[in-house]
Design a protein around this motif. Sequence first.
Motif, short mmCIF file in Angstrom:
data_model
loop_
_atom_site.label_atom_id
_atom_site.label_comp_id
_atom_site.label_asym_id
_atom_site.label_seq_id
_atom_site.Cartn_x
_atom_site.Cartn_y
_atom_site.Cartn_z
N LEU A 1 0.82 -1.21 0.00
CA LEU A 1 0.00 0.00 0.00
C LEU A 1 0.86 1.26 0.00
CD1 LEU A 1 -2.79 -1.02 2.55
CD2 LEU A 1 -2.93 -1.01 0.05
N GLU A 2 1.97 1.22 0.71
CA GLU A 2 2.86 2.39 0.77
C GLU A 2 3.44 2.72 -0.60
OE1 GLU A 2 4.28 1.89 5.44
OE2 GLU A 2 5.53 1.16 3.81
N LYS A 3 3.82 1.70 -1.34
CA LYS A 3 4.36 1.93 -2.70
C LYS A 3 3.29 2.50 -3.62
CE LYS A 3 7.97 -1.63 -2.58
NZ LYS A 3 8.44 -2.91 -3.15
N GLU A 4 2.09 1.95 -3.54
CA GLU A 4 1.00 2.43 -4.39
C GLU A 4 0.59 3.85 -4.02
OE1 GLU A 4 -0.94 -2.05 -5.06
OE2 GLU A 4 -1.99 -0.56 -3.85
N GLN B 1 -3.23 -7.06 10.80
CA GLN B 1 -3.50 -8.31 10.11
C GLN B 1 -4.99 -8.64 10.19
OE1 GLN B 1 -1.00 -11.39 11.77
NE2 GLN B 1 0.82 -10.10 11.74
N GLY B 2 -5.53 -9.10 9.06
CA GLY B 2 -6.93 -9.48 9.00
C GLY B 2 -7.87 -8.35 8.67
N THR B 3 -7.37 -7.13 8.62
CA THR B 3 -8.24 -5.99 8.29
C THR B 3 -8.63 -6.00 6.82
OG1 THR B 3 -7.16 -4.67 10.01
CG2 THR B 3 -8.48 -3.48 8.39
N TYR B 4 -7.64 -6.24 5.96
CA TYR B 4 -7.87 -6.29 4.52
C TYR B 4 -7.19 -7.52 3.93
CZ TYR B 4 -9.39 -1.41 4.95
OH TYR B 4 -10.05 -0.26 5.30
N SER B 5 -7.66 -7.95 2.76
CA SER B 5 -7.05 -9.08 2.07
C SER B 5 -5.70 -8.65 1.49
CB SER B 5 -7.96 -9.58 0.95
OG SER B 5 -8.15 -8.57 -0.03
N PRO B 6 -4.79 -9.61 1.26
CA PRO B 6 -3.44 -9.27 0.77
C PRO B 6 -3.42 -8.56 -0.57
CG PRO B 6 -3.51 -11.51 1.63
CD PRO B 6 -4.92 -11.04 1.56
N ASP B 7 -4.46 -8.73 -1.38
CA ASP B 7 -4.48 -8.12 -2.71
C ASP B 7 -5.20 -6.77 -2.73
OD1 ASP B 7 -7.00 -9.09 -2.24
OD2 ASP B 7 -7.27 -10.02 -4.20
N THR B 8 -5.49 -6.23 -1.57
CA THR B 8 -6.15 -4.93 -1.48
C THR B 8 -5.30 -3.85 -2.14
OG1 THR B 8 -7.27 -5.52 0.58
CG2 THR B 8 -7.08 -3.17 0.09
N LYS B 9 -5.95 -3.01 -2.95
CA LYS B 9 -5.25 -1.92 -3.61
C LYS B 9 -5.39 -0.63 -2.80
CE LYS B 9 -5.69 -3.76 -8.30
NZ LYS B 9 -6.16 -3.49 -9.69
N TRP B 10 -4.38 0.21 -2.95
CA TRP B 10 -4.38 1.47 -2.22
C TRP B 10 -5.56 2.35 -2.61
CZ3 TRP B 10 -3.44 4.48 1.64
CH2 TRP B 10 -3.58 5.86 1.50
N SER B 11 -6.15 2.98 -1.61
CA SER B 11 -7.17 4.01 -1.80
C SER B 11 -7.10 4.94 -0.60
CB SER B 11 -8.57 3.40 -1.91
OG SER B 11 -9.56 4.42 -1.81
N LYS B 12 -7.23 6.22 -0.85
CA LYS B 12 -7.19 7.18 0.26
C LYS B 12 -8.39 7.02 1.18
CE LYS B 12 -9.31 10.78 -2.60
NZ LYS B 12 -9.10 12.09 -3.25
#
Length: 240
Positions: free
Chosen positions: A112-115, A142-153
């Motif tokens: 997420l930081e990179k995106e 951990q467990g808040t979002y799935s590993p493939d979650t994309k960055w969004s503000k």
Amino acid sequence: MTMKKWIYLILIIILVVPILFFYNAFNGNPTWKYFSNKAVKHYLEVKYPGDEFVIRDAIYNFKVSGYSYTVRKVGDEHQKDYEFTVTGFWKPTVTYDGIYYDNLDLPLMEKLEKEAAAEITELLKDKVDRIVEMGVQVEVLQGTYSPDTKWSKDLKLEKPMYLYLIADATNMNKEDVLKTVRSIQQTLNSEHYSYLGFSFNGNLFDNEMIQKDDRGYVKYSVLFEKDSNIELNDVEEYNQ
């Protein structure tokens, strides 16, 4: 009380107070220890209700001017110890929670930081002469979002993100830096980004000694918050 006794009393105070202050700075004191212990107990009760913990005796850490505790959750089959730190003399506060940091989703955070950095770099490219490096720090459990979650503000983070930017300030003066950081703040706020703080470093690249260093050396720095009023005296200038 005679003048002579007053003089003796003042001399004793002058001699004793610095000694007590020095001792307290490196060793703490029983009163501070007592209230710091109460602070960590209260924090655990509020932060992790329903769980029970064993709190080991405090160790004073003069490097952070506070007390470090080792905490273990009752019933934990792994018997894992977590470090907690309490700082503040007048109002002891937990400033490091080992359980929290142990449960951060580091791989997802890095993604997420990179995106986020790429998105904000694109947003600010017209506001800064040359962005050398854009960095973002986010915290997700951990467990808040799935590993493939994309960055969004609009993602719900544990804390507002922290941002830092290194810019080429070779041709900038303090007034130019002030104008730039104000523009950055206005842009981020108008786009409704939530952030805890923004660190701006204006670096120079005009020295033969730093030709091999692609980051240059710091000439200006500004630290501002989302709603802070940035003035010229907030721009720190360094002489090399």
